[in-house]
Design a protein around this motif. Structure first.
Motif, PDB file in Angstrom:
ATOM      1  N   ARG A  15      -1.108   9.474  11.423  1.00 43.15           N
ATOM      2  CA  ARG A  15      -1.000  10.407  10.075  1.00 43.15           C
ATOM      3  C   ARG A  15       0.225  11.091  10.093  1.00 43.15           C
ATOM      4  O   ARG A  15       0.729  11.592   9.039  1.00 43.15           O
ATOM      5  CB  ARG A  15      -2.229  11.194  10.161  1.00 43.15           C
ATOM      6  CG  ARG A  15      -3.617  10.505  10.370  1.00 43.15           C
ATOM      7  CD  ARG A  15      -4.825  11.485  10.380  1.00 43.15           C
ATOM      8  NE  ARG A  15      -6.076  10.493  10.535  1.00 43.15           N
ATOM      9  CZ  ARG A  15      -7.378  11.019  10.190  1.00 43.15           C
ATOM     10  NH1 ARG A  15      -7.411  12.436   9.902  1.00 43.15           N
ATOM     11  NH2 ARG A  15      -8.333  10.249  10.387  1.00 43.15           N
ATOM     12  N   LYS A  46      -5.811   1.663   8.092  1.00 43.96           N
ATOM     13  CA  LYS A  46      -6.670   2.623   7.188  1.00 43.96           C
ATOM     14  C   LYS A  46      -7.574   3.468   8.150  1.00 43.96           C
ATOM     15  O   LYS A  46      -8.074   4.361   7.705  1.00 43.96           O
ATOM     16  CB  LYS A  46      -7.626   1.850   6.466  1.00 43.96           C
ATOM     17  CG  LYS A  46      -7.159   0.608   5.497  1.00 43.96           C
ATOM     18  CD  LYS A  46      -6.197   1.489   4.492  1.00 43.96           C
ATOM     19  CE  LYS A  46      -5.765   0.402   3.513  1.00 43.96           C
ATOM     20  NZ  LYS A  46      -4.894   1.188   2.214  1.00 43.96           N
ATOM     21  N   TYR A 106      -4.537  14.045   1.274  1.00 46.10           N
ATOM     22  CA  TYR A 106      -4.345  13.076   0.882  1.00 46.10           C
ATOM     23  C   TYR A 106      -4.009  11.898   2.240  1.00 46.10           C
ATOM     24  O   TYR A 106      -4.642  10.818   1.959  1.00 46.10           O
ATOM     25  CB  TYR A 106      -3.089  12.696  -0.043  1.00 46.10           C
ATOM     26  CG  TYR A 106      -2.769  11.424  -0.707  1.00 46.10           C
ATOM     27  CD1 TYR A 106      -3.453  11.116  -1.870  1.00 46.10           C
ATOM     28  CD2 TYR A 106      -1.947  10.551  -0.102  1.00 46.10           C
ATOM     29  CE1 TYR A 106      -3.157   9.827  -2.315  1.00 46.10           C
ATOM     30  CE2 TYR A 106      -1.566   9.115  -0.678  1.00 46.10           C
ATOM     31  CZ  TYR A 106      -2.178   8.533  -1.758  1.00 46.10           C
ATOM     32  OH  TYR A 106      -1.950   7.612  -2.275  1.00 46.10           O
ATOM     33  N   ASP A 155      -7.330  11.416   3.795  1.00 44.72           N
ATOM     34  CA  ASP A 155      -8.455  10.693   3.177  1.00 44.72           C
ATOM     35  C   ASP A 155      -7.787   9.136   3.268  1.00 44.72           C
ATOM     36  O   ASP A 155      -8.879   8.070   3.314  1.00 44.72           O
ATOM     37  CB  ASP A 155      -8.374  10.949   1.650  1.00 44.72           C
ATOM     38  CG  ASP A 155      -8.858  12.422   1.322  1.00 44.72           C
ATOM     39  OD1 ASP A 155      -9.669  12.938   2.402  1.00 44.72           O
ATOM     40  OD2 ASP A 155      -8.730  12.629   0.374  1.00 44.72           O
ATOM     41  N   HIS A 156      -6.760   8.810   3.331  1.00 45.06           N
ATOM     42  CA  HIS A 156      -6.216   7.222   3.596  1.00 45.06           C
ATOM     43  C   HIS A 156      -6.041   6.639   5.055  1.00 45.06           C
ATOM     44  O   HIS A 156      -5.886   5.778   5.061  1.00 45.06           O
ATOM     45  CB  HIS A 156      -4.917   7.085   2.618  1.00 45.06           C
ATOM     46  CG  HIS A 156      -5.088   7.045   1.361  1.00 45.06           C
ATOM     47  ND1 HIS A 156      -5.167   8.217   0.579  1.00 45.06           N
ATOM     48  CD2 HIS A 156      -5.015   5.973   0.201  1.00 45.06           C
ATOM     49  CE1 HIS A 156      -5.189   8.150  -0.794  1.00 45.06           C
ATOM     50  NE2 HIS A 156      -5.351   6.671  -0.875  1.00 45.06           N
ATOM     51  N   ASN A 161       0.918  -1.165   0.121  1.00 42.31           N
ATOM     52  CA  ASN A 161      -0.021   0.065   0.086  1.00 42.31           C
ATOM     53  C   ASN A 161       0.900   1.301  -0.164  1.00 42.31           C
ATOM     54  O   ASN A 161       0.446   2.349  -0.743  1.00 42.31           O
ATOM     55  CB  ASN A 161      -0.818   0.002   1.368  1.00 42.31           C
ATOM     56  CG  ASN A 161      -1.990  -1.199   1.258  1.00 42.31           C
ATOM     57  OD1 ASN A 161      -2.362  -1.678   0.203  1.00 42.31           O
ATOM     58  ND2 ASN A 161      -2.586  -1.347   2.322  1.00 42.31           N
ATOM     59  N   TYR A 204       1.103   4.325  -2.551  1.00 42.59           N
ATOM     60  CA  TYR A 204       1.008   5.743  -2.049  1.00 42.59           C
ATOM     61  C   TYR A 204       2.033   6.397  -2.795  1.00 42.59           C
ATOM     62  O   TYR A 204       1.640   7.775  -3.074  1.00 42.59           O
ATOM     63  CB  TYR A 204       0.912   5.882  -0.552  1.00 42.59           C
ATOM     64  CG  TYR A 204      -0.033   5.210   0.306  1.00 42.59           C
ATOM     65  CD1 TYR A 204      -1.335   4.768  -0.364  1.00 42.59           C
ATOM     66  CD2 TYR A 204       0.026   5.086   1.564  1.00 42.59           C
ATOM     67  CE1 TYR A 204      -2.359   4.366   0.339  1.00 42.59           C
ATOM     68  CE2 TYR A 204      -1.019   4.538   2.340  1.00 42.59           C
ATOM     69  CZ  TYR A 204      -2.293   4.079   1.693  1.00 42.59           C
ATOM     70  OH  TYR A 204      -3.124   3.667   2.363  1.00 42.59           O
TER      71      TYR A 204
END
Length: 880
Positions: A807, A800, A759, A762-763, A731, A735
């Motif tokens: 983050r 997720k 971004y 959102d992920h 993943n 990205y």
């Protein structure tokens, strides 16, 4: 006991002879008195003068007393050789003062001789030295030095030599004018007197005031003249020892420079003719001009002197000063002369004068002597003199480097140690000497010396190699000869000097990737970390510097952390007595090369700390806890604590291919087994088998099962022996592709930061309203990932639903890949934030430009919003 019996027998014989003499004198006196009594009745003429019988009697009585005193002195002095007699005499407070009184000039020479002998025996004990000094015994002893009787001189100088072991006598001998008679005794016909005079001068010259007085008496010239006499060669060593004491003073060197005495001594020691200016006595205008000139001028002066020397008459040659002829000297004399130069060269001013007098030539000449003691003394003197910058060049110009390099291969440990010291001083801040040593094969010899049994030789060799490492070509040459590996063994030494010098050498040579790899693979890091525990400040300082150089490499930094080096450096950093700047630099370099450890320990990464694959966030470490490697975390069993977040964007290609091949082989084996089983079942359905056939099939099935189990065991062992591989994060790879394609092309950094923040949000589950963070479920999804992977290590791309800590880490990783500078700062309670430096957004022409400002990037509540770092909103964002 034999000596004491002999002394007592001798004393008894003296007393018996004196008793017989007294008896005879008593009988003579009685007969004289009786004759006087018989004559008193007779008549005598009045005009006759009576004979002076009373005067004769008094004279004979005085003679007998002197004889008795002399014999008593002889008896007592002889008996003082016995310790018990000296002990009895020390208890008698009048014994030593009586001996000193009998040293008066009006006493007989024999009395002087034996009283001085007794005092020399009594002066063996310190208490008797003090008594002699307190009773003013120095002055009469000094007067005895001028006696015409050599026995008196011998006993007096021997007593003074014993007394000069006491500092009080050294200070008093000058006031008693005792130095001049001592120098005069050097001309004595008896070697024992000369020896005792040199011994007394050696002890007296240890006092600075006495050295000044000896300079005024021209003692150095007289001593050099003494050395010039070959018939006294057994005493030359003692004469040079006295010269060594005198040459310690700068004033003495100035004096011998002016008189040419030093060059005469050098000529005597090297068995070579003296320079021409010495033959002229060092005087005259020409001599002064030659002294002040350069080396070229001195050379021309020598050439000119040869012509004038040929014109000298035979009378002038006969009048030449003793010592200018070529006189061979003993090896011990050469050794003492070299040591005298070394003692004098301990002062910077003296080194300058010795260099002007070209003392290096003598020392270089002595390096070729066959005696190892002479070689050692000469090399030590060159090592001390090499602290003078001009001397380093002179030794090279006079071809002194090659003999020193050859001495490194000597079988004698003292020679090797002295030669390595000289080379270490010669290479300090002198690149030309470094290249000269390399040209003569010095690097190989020095590396070989690192394995020597003499610890000081090892330390000197390491110091010399460190000096040579400043030249890149020499450093590369030494690295090609595996010097880094050779330095590991000396690090195990218990000698702090060896530890310090070798640590510094390691820091000088592990400056490239290959050297650090060799040092790390051969276990050198472990010994450096051990030296950090040393109680010696210099050892800790140099080992910290070596670790600081090694820590610029990521793999080496990880090895240091694995071996506990980081925790030791942290202890040193907080210590009040052991802390040093090199330990701070080592810890900083270690953290910069191991960002995972830095983030766990400090909780902050700067914009220059670029996160690469292999970074992991193990959480904030508690004080005193050990930082584990990623492999250790992967091997841990599942627990309910915080997971370890991993960054790894490397694609997993080769392992999958090997796994697919293994799966294909296993599938093929299983298909064979199933086919064989199906055929066997078909056979049983079609026809009945005999008992033998059934046993054969069962045996075949057992063999197949055992073969399959063996293959599985082999695959398991291959998996265990396979090097550790980090879990792949597909993943995160996706990205990186997306942001490279969509965000990196944006025009300004501000736009990139805002787009990247959105971004990431959102992920990671999207925006979270303020006050709803406690209701945001992120722990359960992460626990499911841990359960699926059966590991406490979770790749950041698989998460997720994340909050601040997740983050912020993902934002830092992605920003570093597209060259957007940002920081990562950890807070309390799983909080973290990113800060960016952005310029003013006002692009109006003519608008004032201000320095870039720091903004906190909002990734949770309002993704993409930039909060001034000093604003209340930013403070609130960093708190719950």
């Amino acid at each position: 006991m034999v000596d004491s019996k002999r002394s007592l027998d001798l004393a008894r014989s003296h007393l018996l002879s004196r008793e017989r003499a007294l008896t005879s004198s008593r009988d003579t006196a009685r007969s004289h008195l009786s004759s006087r009594g018989t004559d008193m009745g007779k008549k005598v003429k009045k005009d006759e003068k009576p004979p002076p019988d009373d005067v004769a009697y008094f004279h004979s009585y005085k003679v007998r007393l002197e004889l008795l005193r002399r014999n008593a002195c002889m008896a007592v002095s002889v008996m003082t050789a016995h310790p018990e007699v000296r002990k009895k005499l020390r208890k008698n407070e009048e014994a030593i003062p009586a001996m000193i009184t009998l040293l008066a000039p009006e006493e007989d020479t024999v009395v002087h001789e034996f009283c001085a002998l007794g005092l020399s025996q009594m002066a063996i004990e310190f208490s008797s030295k003090a008594v002699i000094f307190e009773n003013n015994g120095i002055e009469p002893l000094v007067k005895c030095l001028s006696s015409s009787d050599p026995d008196v001189q011998k006993n007096a100088i021997e007593t003074l030599a014993q007394l000069l072991l006491d500092y009080q006598t050294r200070a008093a001998i000058k006031d008693a004018d005792g130095l001049s008679p001592m120098l005069e005794l050097l001309k004595s016909e008896f070697s024992i007197i000369q020896k005792l005079a040199l011994l007394a001068l050696d002890r007296a010259s240890q006092d600075a005031d006495n050295r000044g007085a000896l300079r005024e008496l021209e003692a150095m010239s007289k001593l050099v003249d003494f050395v010039a006499h070959p018939e006294w060669n057994d005493l030359h060593v003692m004469a040079v020892m006295v010269l060594a004491n005198l040459l310690e003073d700068h004033e003495s060197l100035e004096l011998v420079k002016e008189t040419g005495t030093l060059k005469r001594l050098v000529a005597l020691i090297t068995d070579q003719p003296p320079p021409e200016e010495e033959a002229k006595g060092g005087g005259g205008k020409g001599g002064k001009a030659e002294k002040g000139g350069s080396r070229a001028a001195k050379k021309s002066a020598k050439d000119g002197g040869k012509t004038s020397r040929g014109k000298k008459s035979s009378e002038e040659k006969e009048e030449s000063v003793p010592g200018e002829a070529i006189i061979p000297t003993l090896p011990d004399v050469k050794m003492c002369a070299a040591k005298a130069i070394a003692r004098s060269a301990r002062s910077a001013e003296n080194r300058k004068i010795l260099h002007e007098q070209e003392a290096e030539k003598m020392l270089i000449h002595l390096l070729a002597h066959e005696s190892t003691e002479v070689q050692t003394a000469a090399a030590q003197a060159l090592g001390i003199m090499s602290e003078n910058l001009l001397t380093k060049d002179s030794i090279r110009e006079w071809e002194g480097v090659q003999p020193l390099v050859k001495l490194l291969n000597s079988d004698n440990g003292d020679v090797k140690e002295a030669a390595s010291l000289a080379l270490a001083n010669l290479t300090a801040n002198n690149s030309t000497n470094c290249h000269d040593i390399s040209n003569f094969g010095g690097i190989d010899a020095l590396i070989h010396t690192l394995a020597d049994a003499r610890e000081e030789a090892v330390a000197n060799a390491a110091c010399c190699l460190t000096n040579m490492a400043t030249e890149e070509a020499l450093r590369s040459d030494a690295q090609n000869k595996h010097i880094v590996v050779k330095l590991i063994e000396p690090l195990k030494s218990k000698n702090t000097n060896v530890q310090s010098k070798c640590s510094l050498a390691v820091a000088a040579f592990v400056c490239d990737v290959d050297s650090r790899s060799d040092f790390r693979n051969n276990g050198g890091i472990e010994y450096l970390i051990t030296l950090l525990h040393s109680g010696n400040d210099e050892v800790r300082r140099n080992s910290s510097w070596a670790i600081a150089v090694c820590a610029v490499d990521e793999q080496t930094a990880s090895e240091v952390c694995k071996l506990g080096g980081m925790s030791v450096l942290q202890e040193i950093q907080v210590s009040g007595t052991r802390r040093n700047p090199f330990a701070d630099v080592a810890l900083q370099n270690l953290l910069n090369s191991n960002l995972s450890a830095k983030y766990s320990l400090t909780g902050a990464l700067s914009s220059t700390n670029i996160i690469l694959d292999g970074f992991y966030d193990a959480g904030q470490l508690r004080p005193g806890s050990q930082f584990l490697s990623l492999e250790d975390y992967c091997k841990q069993e599942l627990h309910d604590k915080r997971p370890v977040l991993l960054v790894n964007a490397k694609p997993e290609s080769a392992p999958k291919e090997s796994q697919s091949q293994a799966d294909a082989e296993m599938a093929k084996d299983s298909s064979k087994t199933s086919v064989s089983g199906k055929s066997s079942r078909t056979g049983r359905e079609t026809k009945a088998k005999s008992k033998a056939q059934k046993e054969k099939e069962e045996k075949q099935r057992e063999e197949e099962i055992q073969a399959q189990l063996q293959r599985e065991a082999e695959n398991q062992s291959t998996t265990d022996n396979k090097p550790f591989e980090m879990p792949c994060d597909s993943n995160l790879c996706q990205y990186l592709e997306e942001i490279t394609e969509k965000i990196q092309p944006l025009q300004t950094t501000r736009e990139q930061v805002i787009a990247l923040a959105q971004y990431v949000s959102d992920h990671m589950g999207g925006p979270i309203e303020k006050g709803e963070l406690a209701n945001f479920s992120y722990e359960l999804p992460i626990s499911q990932i841990r359960y699926e992977m059966k590991s406490n290590v979770v790749p950041i791309g698989k998460i997720k639903t994340g909050i601040h800590i997740h983050r912020a880490l993902l934002f830092k990783v992605l920003a570093d890949r597209i060259a957007v500078g940002c920081t990562l700062n950890r807070g309390d309670y799983n909080l973290a934030c990113n800060e960016v430096m952005l310029p003013d957004s006002d692009d109006t022409p003519g608008a004032p430009k201000f320095p870039p400002k720091t903004f906190v990037v909002d990734l949770v509540h309002c993704p993409g919003k930039l909060l001034r770092a000093d604003s209340p909103e930013a403070a609130q964002y960093q708190q719950l």
